[in-house]
Design a protein around this motif. Structure first.
Motif, PDB file in Angstrom:
ATOM      1  N   GLU A  73       0.830  -1.209   0.000  1.00 12.96           N
ATOM      2  CA  GLU A  73       0.000   0.000   0.000  1.00 12.96           C
ATOM      3  C   GLU A  73       0.865   1.259   0.000  1.00 12.96           C
ATOM      4  O   GLU A  73       0.410   2.327  -0.396  1.00 12.96           O
ATOM      5  N   GLU A  74       2.090   1.117   0.472  1.00 15.06           N
ATOM      6  CA  GLU A  74       2.948   2.296   0.619  1.00 15.06           C
ATOM      7  C   GLU A  74       3.935   2.442  -0.540  1.00 15.06           C
ATOM      8  O   GLU A  74       4.827   3.282  -0.500  1.00 15.06           O
ATOM      9  N   ASN A  76       4.415   3.201  -4.526  1.00 20.64           N
ATOM     10  CA  ASN A  76       3.689   3.704  -5.684  1.00 20.64           C
ATOM     11  C   ASN A  76       4.511   3.589  -6.961  1.00 20.64           C
ATOM     12  O   ASN A  76       5.735   3.457  -6.941  1.00 20.64           O
ATOM     13  N   PHE A  77       3.794   3.649  -8.049  1.00 22.61           N
ATOM     14  CA  PHE A  77       4.361   3.439  -9.378  1.00 22.61           C
ATOM     15  C   PHE A  77       5.564   4.329  -9.654  1.00 22.61           C
ATOM     16  O   PHE A  77       6.621   3.855 -10.067  1.00 22.61           O
ATOM     17  N   GLU A 128       1.397  13.188 -10.391  1.00 25.11           N
ATOM     18  CA  GLU A 128       0.258  13.001  -9.487  1.00 25.11           C
ATOM     19  C   GLU A 128      -0.427  11.672  -9.752  1.00 25.11           C
ATOM     20  O   GLU A 128      -0.685  10.887  -8.842  1.00 25.11           O
ATOM     21  N   SER A 131       1.817   8.723  -8.858  1.00 28.36           N
ATOM     22  CA  SER A 131       2.088   8.521  -7.437  1.00 28.36           C
ATOM     23  C   SER A 131       0.828   8.042  -6.717  1.00 28.36           C
ATOM     24  O   SER A 131       0.883   7.565  -5.594  1.00 28.36           O
ATOM     25  N   GLY A 132      -0.301   8.156  -7.396  1.00 27.70           N
ATOM     26  CA  GLY A 132      -1.549   7.658  -6.824  1.00 27.70           C
ATOM     27  C   GLY A 132      -1.787   6.174  -7.098  1.00 27.70           C
ATOM     28  O   GLY A 132      -2.707   5.579  -6.552  1.00 27.70           O
ATOM     29  N   VAL A 133      -0.933   5.602  -7.921  1.00 29.71           N
ATOM     30  CA  VAL A 133      -1.091   4.182  -8.253  1.00 29.71           C
ATOM     31  C   VAL A 133      -0.182   3.360  -7.349  1.00 29.71           C
ATOM     32  O   VAL A 133       1.035   3.414  -7.470  1.00 29.71           O
ATOM     33  N   THR A 134      -0.771   2.605  -6.432  1.00 29.83           N
ATOM     34  CA  THR A 134       0.042   1.825  -5.495  1.00 29.83           C
ATOM     35  C   THR A 134       0.246   0.397  -5.994  1.00 29.83           C
ATOM     36  O   THR A 134      -0.511  -0.103  -6.819  1.00 29.83           O
ATOM     37  N   GLU A 137      -2.801  -1.716  -5.438  1.00 34.80           N
ATOM     38  CA  GLU A 137      -3.779  -1.584  -6.516  1.00 34.80           C
ATOM     39  C   GLU A 137      -3.397  -2.406  -7.731  1.00 34.80           C
ATOM     40  O   GLU A 137      -4.237  -3.056  -8.361  1.00 34.80           O
TER      41      GLU A 137
END
Lengths: 156, 156
Positions: A73-74, A76-77, A128, A131-134, A137
């Motif tokens: 979860e921590e 990101n792409f 943005e 960095s929102g894609v974990t 996900e």
DNA sequence: TTGAAATAGTATAAATAAGGTACTATATAA
DNA sequence: TTATATAGTACCTTATTTATACTATTTCAA
């Protein structure tokens, strides 16, 4: 153009593999490379970088390998990608915008270049999104939420 | 990685220049390349592509040049970029997602590749962002909303 | 009618980046 | 002490990007 390199692809696959392992369990570079048909040397290079960047931990020697250091979860792409490929920048004129703090740049052409500002903004927007894609996900989104590797049977 | 080529940069500059001209007025490749210190041959190549893609119209012969064919509001970043660099794809496994109609893909590894789905989603999100950026917005965003070209004085 | 200026189309060379491999050194378990 | 594994580099090959060049055609104007 506007594409990620295969390194990032290999890195994602490795991270997904490691994230699926039981707590504390290791996977070796060979294990992962065999599972997805990726060259061992390449997978080793990628894992070395992921280790250096603090995403995974390594255990050397026989029965060694790698394990995750952070929860999916921590991760990101864009972070992962930058660990493997260096800082992401839409154009040369963008360098130190990694922290997302606005308008720091090091473009030699800053006073002449007519598109520095808009390029900067677009770069930020892409960051943005990425960095929102974990990793969590991404794992959710893999087919059937279960990896179909070539050989799930590991020789160990 | 994840960066646009200089061609797109030159294309943007050319389009901005043309968009600022009075209605029906032409600008030659030389004019534009001189104004921003870009190689003439390069600017010519870029303008040829923009013409072929229907963004601009050309007038041949002495006193010839290029003019915009569409309003800046109807031109978006990703379209322009693709006119100059070919279809945008985050990874090899993405080809025909241009129309934004979802999950069409032509990846030979589709049944094995564990990251095809997530990569596809990320690609779509980036496209969304880039297709939302219009040339009009970009022009708004250029320093002082007025281009500072090397020589605003045109010899014609 | 000739010359200069411009685009059209294409080919090619040079530079840079990506992709992939190999080698030496070190650590660890059995 | 041997096999297995990571660490750190260095290197080679291929692909892409960047830049230039050449020939043909069009058009204005002297």
């Amino acid at each position: 153009m506007l594409s990620m390199t295969k390194k990032t692809g290999y890195g994602l696959i490795a991270m997904i593999h490691l994230a699926r392992l039981p707590e504390k369990k290791l996977a070796s570079a060979r294990e992962i490379s065999d599972a997805y048909g990726i060259s061992l040397s390449l997978m080793m290079n990628v894992l070395k970088k992921l280790c250096a960047a603090g995403y995974v931990e390594s255990v050397r020697g026989s029965r060694g390998g790698y394990r995750m250091l952070r929860p999916a979860e921590e991760i990101n792409f864009v972070g992962l990608m930058e660990a493997l490929e260096g800082p992401m920048k839409l154009a040369e004129c963008i360098t130190r915008q990694v922290e997302g703090l606005g308008s720091e740049m090091a473009c030699k052409l800053i006073s002449q270049c007519p598109i520095a500002n808009p390029i900067h903004r677009v770069n930020s927007r892409i960051r943005e999104v990425l960095s929102g894609v974990t990793l969590a996900e991404i794992i959710e989104d893999t087919a059937g939420s279960r990896l179909q590797s070539k050989s799930q049977t590991q020789k160990a």
